[in-house]
Design a protein around this motif. Sequence first.
Motif, PDB file in Angstrom:
ATOM      1  N   LYS A  85       0.799  -1.158   0.147  1.00 31.38           N
ATOM      2  CA  LYS A  85      -0.026   0.015   0.015  1.00 31.38           C
ATOM      3  C   LYS A  85       0.790   1.227  -0.070  1.00 31.38           C
ATOM      4  CE  LYS A  85      -4.193  -1.843   2.403  1.00 31.38           C
ATOM      5  NZ  LYS A  85      -5.028  -1.603   3.344  1.00 31.38           N
ATOM      6  N   SER A  87       3.867   1.541  -0.980  1.00 29.23           N
ATOM      7  CA  SER A  87       4.785   1.570  -2.324  1.00 29.23           C
ATOM      8  C   SER A  87       3.999   2.122  -3.390  1.00 29.23           C
ATOM      9  CB  SER A  87       5.135   0.033  -2.664  1.00 29.23           C
ATOM     10  OG  SER A  87       6.120  -0.085  -1.934  1.00 29.23           O
ATOM     11  N   SER A  88       2.417   1.606  -3.638  1.00 28.50           N
ATOM     12  CA  SER A  88       1.575   1.872  -4.492  1.00 28.50           C
ATOM     13  C   SER A  88       1.308   3.447  -4.270  1.00 28.50           C
ATOM     14  CB  SER A  88       0.486   0.876  -4.431  1.00 28.50           C
ATOM     15  OG  SER A  88      -0.355   1.275  -3.193  1.00 28.50           O
ATOM     16  N   SER A  89       1.086   3.902  -3.127  1.00 33.79           N
ATOM     17  CA  SER A  89       0.602   5.149  -2.962  1.00 33.79           C
ATOM     18  C   SER A  89       1.551   6.300  -3.329  1.00 33.79           C
ATOM     19  CB  SER A  89       0.113   5.570  -1.249  1.00 33.79           C
ATOM     20  OG  SER A  89       1.357   5.360  -0.605  1.00 33.79           O
ATOM     21  N   LYS A  90       3.068   5.784  -3.329  1.00 35.30           N
ATOM     22  CA  LYS A  90       4.077   6.625  -3.652  1.00 35.30           C
ATOM     23  C   LYS A  90       4.189   6.798  -5.273  1.00 35.30           C
ATOM     24  CE  LYS A  90       6.976   5.617   0.354  1.00 35.30           C
ATOM     25  NZ  LYS A  90       8.371   4.817   0.824  1.00 35.30           N
ATOM     26  N   SER A  92       1.567   5.895  -7.292  1.00 33.47           N
ATOM     27  CA  SER A  92       0.302   5.935  -7.866  1.00 33.47           C
ATOM     28  C   SER A  92       0.216   7.351  -8.558  1.00 33.47           C
ATOM     29  CB  SER A  92      -0.967   5.875  -6.982  1.00 33.47           C
ATOM     30  OG  SER A  92      -0.998   7.034  -6.078  1.00 33.47           O
ATOM     31  N   LYS A  93       0.546   8.351  -8.178  1.00 31.03           N
ATOM     32  CA  LYS A  93       0.463   9.597  -8.976  1.00 31.03           C
ATOM     33  C   LYS A  93       1.189   9.692 -10.343  1.00 31.03           C
ATOM     34  CE  LYS A  93      -0.336  12.626  -4.861  1.00 31.03           C
ATOM     35  NZ  LYS A  93       0.101  13.593  -4.173  1.00 31.03           N
ATOM     36  N   GLU A  94       2.220   9.086 -10.295  1.00 33.54           N
ATOM     37  CA  GLU A  94       3.016   8.877 -11.586  1.00 33.54           C
ATOM     38  C   GLU A  94       2.594   7.849 -12.424  1.00 33.54           C
ATOM     39  OE1 GLU A  94       7.118   7.853 -10.531  1.00 33.54           O
ATOM     40  OE2 GLU A  94       7.248   9.424  -8.842  1.00 33.54           O
ATOM     41  N   ILE A  95       1.724   7.000 -12.116  1.00 34.88           N
ATOM     42  CA  ILE A  95       1.251   6.082 -12.914  1.00 34.88           C
ATOM     43  C   ILE A  95       0.117   6.827 -13.713  1.00 34.88           C
ATOM     44  CG2 ILE A  95       0.190   3.814 -13.030  1.00 34.88           C
ATOM     45  CD1 ILE A  95       1.814   2.782 -10.850  1.00 34.88           C
ATOM     46  N   VAL A  96      -0.806   7.469 -12.672  1.00 34.29           N
ATOM     47  CA  VAL A  96      -1.782   8.090 -13.542  1.00 34.29           C
ATOM     48  C   VAL A  96      -1.236   9.224 -14.408  1.00 34.29           C
ATOM     49  CG1 VAL A  96      -3.815   9.608 -12.631  1.00 34.29           C
ATOM     50  CG2 VAL A  96      -3.223   7.761 -11.325  1.00 34.29           C
TER      51      VAL A  96
END
Length: 108
Positions: A85, A87-90, A92-96
């Motif tokens: 969680k 790692s994904s929150s870190k 997630s903005k870049e992936i979006v």
Amino acid sequence: MDSLRGQGGIQMLLNAEQEAGRIVSAARTAKLARMKQAKDEAEKEMEEYRSRLEEEYQTQNSGTEQEAAAKRLEEETDGRIQNLKESSSKVSKEIVKMLIKYVTTTGA
């Protein structure tokens, strides 16, 4: 005649004494046999009791070990989920941003 009776009486006493000795000997033998049988039965009962207690102990011990292993596995799983969680929150903005870029950009 009295001497014959005396000898017959003595012989009867000797026979009675021998018979009494055989009876006492038979009683001792029977007593020893009963004692051995009682000892064997007691040892058998003790062994059965010991086996049952050992089995109960092993069952309880393995149950405790299984509970500890399950708890440890649950803690490890929770820790990994938390790490994922974070790692994904870190990222997630870049992936979006990257997804929006690829969706909105036309490839020529």
